[in-house]
Motif scaffolding. Structure first.
Motif, PDB file in Angstrom:
ATOM      1  N   ALA A   4       0.814  -1.219   0.000  1.00  0.00           N
ATOM      2  CA  ALA A   4       0.000   0.000   0.000  1.00  0.00           C
ATOM      3  C   ALA A   4       0.850   1.273   0.000  1.00  0.00           C
ATOM      4  N   HIS A   5       2.088   1.163   0.470  1.00  0.00           N
ATOM      5  CA  HIS A   5       2.959   2.344   0.521  1.00  0.00           C
ATOM      6  C   HIS A   5       3.593   2.658  -0.828  1.00  0.00           C
ATOM      7  N   LEU A   6       3.328   1.832  -1.820  1.00  0.00           N
ATOM      8  CA  LEU A   6       3.885   2.057  -3.162  1.00  0.00           C
ATOM      9  C   LEU A   6       2.770   2.427  -4.148  1.00  0.00           C
ATOM     10  N   LEU A  26      -5.595  -4.615   2.864  1.00  0.00           N
ATOM     11  CA  LEU A  26      -5.281  -5.893   3.497  1.00  0.00           C
ATOM     12  C   LEU A  26      -4.332  -5.690   4.672  1.00  0.00           C
ATOM     13  N   SER A  27      -4.555  -6.455   5.723  1.00  0.00           N
ATOM     14  CA  SER A  27      -3.598  -6.457   6.824  1.00  0.00           C
ATOM     15  C   SER A  27      -2.378  -7.256   6.338  1.00  0.00           C
ATOM     16  N   GLU A  28      -1.262  -7.103   7.023  1.00  0.00           N
ATOM     17  CA  GLU A  28      -0.060  -7.831   6.604  1.00  0.00           C
ATOM     18  C   GLU A  28      -0.313  -9.331   6.551  1.00  0.00           C
ATOM     19  N   GLY A  29      -1.069  -9.860   7.508  1.00  0.00           N
ATOM     20  CA  GLY A  29      -1.350 -11.293   7.555  1.00  0.00           C
ATOM     21  C   GLY A  29      -2.244 -11.763   6.426  1.00  0.00           C
ATOM     22  N   ILE A  31      -2.115 -10.786   3.267  1.00  0.00           N
ATOM     23  CA  ILE A  31      -1.494 -10.615   1.948  1.00  0.00           C
ATOM     24  C   ILE A  31      -1.188 -11.965   1.291  1.00  0.00           C
ATOM     25  N   ILE A  32      -0.796 -12.929   2.089  1.00  0.00           N
ATOM     26  CA  ILE A  32      -0.327 -14.205   1.545  1.00  0.00           C
ATOM     27  C   ILE A  32      -1.394 -14.929   0.732  1.00  0.00           C
ATOM     28  N   SER A  33      -2.588 -15.024   1.280  1.00  0.00           N
ATOM     29  CA  SER A  33      -3.636 -15.819   0.636  1.00  0.00           C
ATOM     30  C   SER A  33      -3.967 -15.365  -0.800  1.00  0.00           C
ATOM     31  N   PRO A  34      -4.294 -14.088  -1.047  1.00  0.00           N
ATOM     32  CA  PRO A  34      -4.590 -13.700  -2.433  1.00  0.00           C
ATOM     33  C   PRO A  34      -3.377 -13.797  -3.358  1.00  0.00           C
ATOM     34  N   LYS A  47      11.206  -4.606   4.613  1.00  0.00           N
ATOM     35  CA  LYS A  47      12.069  -5.787   4.776  1.00  0.00           C
ATOM     36  C   LYS A  47      11.528  -6.742   5.842  1.00  0.00           C
ATOM     37  N   ARG A  48      10.903  -6.200   6.878  1.00  0.00           N
ATOM     38  CA  ARG A  48      10.333  -7.046   7.934  1.00  0.00           C
ATOM     39  C   ARG A  48       9.185  -7.890   7.373  1.00  0.00           C
ATOM     40  N   LEU A  49       8.309  -7.250   6.604  1.00  0.00           N
ATOM     41  CA  LEU A  49       7.190  -7.969   5.983  1.00  0.00           C
ATOM     42  C   LEU A  49       7.727  -9.014   5.002  1.00  0.00           C
ATOM     43  N   SER A  50       8.728  -8.651   4.285  1.00  0.00           N
ATOM     44  CA  SER A  50       9.331  -9.568   3.326  1.00  0.00           C
ATOM     45  C   SER A  50       9.820 -10.845   4.012  1.00  0.00           C
ATOM     46  N   ALA A  51      10.393 -10.702   5.202  1.00  0.00           N
ATOM     47  CA  ALA A  51      10.870 -11.872   5.935  1.00  0.00           C
ATOM     48  C   ALA A  51       9.704 -12.767   6.352  1.00  0.00           C
TER      49      ALA A  51
END
Ligand code: ZN
Length: 144
Positions: A4-6, A26-29, A31-34, A47-51
């Motif tokens: 969302a920041h991009l 979407l919340s950070e959690g 993001i994975i499913s879609p 970078k934290r989300l990426s990990a």
């Protein structure tokens, strides 16, 4: 899928005709499913989300400048110059050719060039100065 920041990069990719969904709602959690379901690459500067989502195909951008960000991801893009100006930069839907409406939007020129409309959000697009600037940014960055 893009962080969302991009938002500006997301709009530019959509203008290039690239199917780009924003993770804005979407919340950070969530993001994975879609991303998995739709087989999407996730692009972020976080970078934290990426990990956290390391099992997903994703890219972490280092740059803050939009042109440099575009250069960072260009190897992952299926960019075709024919696809420029085919998607709504607001909602990602495919644009359709349009006729000048009887009640024209305030900023629409008298004779808009190559007028299009988004069938989803009814946003009008035409080839004006903003179109030219974005097209130059894309071709200079992605085709050089
Ligand atoms: Zn739209």
């Amino acid at each position: 899928m893009i962080d969302a920041h991009l938002g500006r990069l997301c709009k530019l990719l959509r203008f290039a005709g690239i199917d780009c969904k924003s993770a804005q709602h979407l919340s950070e959690g969530a993001i994975i499913s879609p991303c998995k379901r739709e087989n999407r690459l996730f692009i972020s500067r976080n970078k934290r989300l990426s990990a956290q989502i390391r099992t997903l195909p994703h890219l972490v951008l280092n740059e803050t400048n939009i042109t440099l960000q575009l250069k960072e991801i260009r190897h992952c893009l299926l960019f075709n110059i024919e696809d420029i100006y085919t998607r709504c930069t607001v909602c990602n839907s495919k644009l359709l050719p349009a006729l000048i409406p009887s009640i024209r939007p305030q900023n629409m020129p008298k004779d808009p060039l190559n007028l299009k409309i988004c069938p989803h959000c009814n946003h009008f697009y035409w080839e004006g100065t903003h179109y030219q600037k974005m097209r130059i940014t894309l071709t200079d960055t992605l085709l050089s």
